[in-house]
Enzyme design. Structure first.
Site, short mmCIF file in Angstrom:
data_model
loop_
_atom_site.label_atom_id
_atom_site.label_comp_id
_atom_site.label_asym_id
_atom_site.label_seq_id
_atom_site.Cartn_x
_atom_site.Cartn_y
_atom_site.Cartn_z
N ILE A 224 32.00 59.75 33.83
CA ILE A 224 30.93 60.38 33.06
C ILE A 224 30.78 61.81 33.58
O ILE A 224 30.07 62.07 34.54
CB ILE A 224 29.60 59.61 33.16
CG1 ILE A 224 29.76 58.18 32.65
CG2 ILE A 224 28.52 60.32 32.34
CD1 ILE A 224 28.49 57.35 32.70
N HIS A 225 31.48 62.73 32.95
CA HIS A 225 31.43 64.14 33.34
C HIS A 225 30.48 64.88 32.40
O HIS A 225 29.80 64.26 31.57
CB HIS A 225 32.84 64.75 33.36
CG HIS A 225 33.60 64.58 32.09
ND1 HIS A 225 33.62 65.54 31.10
CD2 HIS A 225 34.35 63.54 31.63
CE1 HIS A 225 34.36 65.10 30.10
NE2 HIS A 225 34.81 63.89 30.39
N ALA A 226 30.39 66.18 32.50
CA ALA A 226 29.36 66.98 31.82
C ALA A 226 29.28 66.78 30.30
O ALA A 226 28.20 66.57 29.76
CB ALA A 226 29.55 68.45 32.14
N PRO B 199 30.42 64.26 28.11
CA PRO B 199 29.88 62.99 27.63
C PRO B 199 28.47 62.70 28.16
O PRO B 199 27.69 62.04 27.49
CB PRO B 199 30.88 61.95 28.10
CG PRO B 199 31.66 62.59 29.18
CD PRO B 199 31.64 64.06 28.89
N ALA B 200 28.14 63.22 29.33
CA ALA B 200 26.79 63.02 29.86
C ALA B 200 25.78 63.71 28.95
O ALA B 200 24.73 63.16 28.63
CB ALA B 200 26.68 63.56 31.28
#
Length: 85
Positions: free
Chosen positions: A14-16, A18-19
Site C-alpha cells: 500500500i504505497h502513496a 493506492p493509499a
C-alpha cells in the site's frame, strides 16, 4: 461491526497512490473504517494512518466497518481492494 481479511497482492504494497485512493473511497462512508495489520490499526480515512502501517505485498490486513452503512462499506471496499491492491 463487519469486516474482511485481505492479502495485499500489489508488488509495492500500500504505497502513496493506492493509499490516497483508499482514503478517498473510505471517506464516502458514514461508518468508521479501520485497517488492522498485526498489532497496528489505522483509520482508513486518514492517509498518514494508512501509510504508517507500512503494508507490503503478501501481508494480510483486516478491514472493518462499524456504523449505519457498514454492510455497503464492507462490500464495496472488498471489491476496491481486489481491483486496486
Amino acid at each position: 461491526m463487519l469486516g474482511f481479511k485481505y492479502t495485499i497482492t500489489d508488488s509495492e504494497g500500500i504505497h502513496a497512490r493506492p493509499a490516497g485512493m483508499l482514503v478517498k473511497q473510505a471517506a464516502g462512508y458514514k461508518s468508521d473504517i479501520k485497517i488492522t495489520k498485526g498489532e497496528k490499526s489505522a483509520d482508513a480515512k486518514r492517509i498518514f494512518g494508512v501509510m504508517g502501517l507500512g503494508t507490503k505485498a503478501g501481508e494480510e490486513i483486516t478491514v472493518t466497518a462499524d456504523g449505519e452503512d457498514e454492510e455497503t462499506a464492507v462490500s464495496e471496499l472488498e471489491v476496491f481492494f481486489k481491483e486496486n491492491l
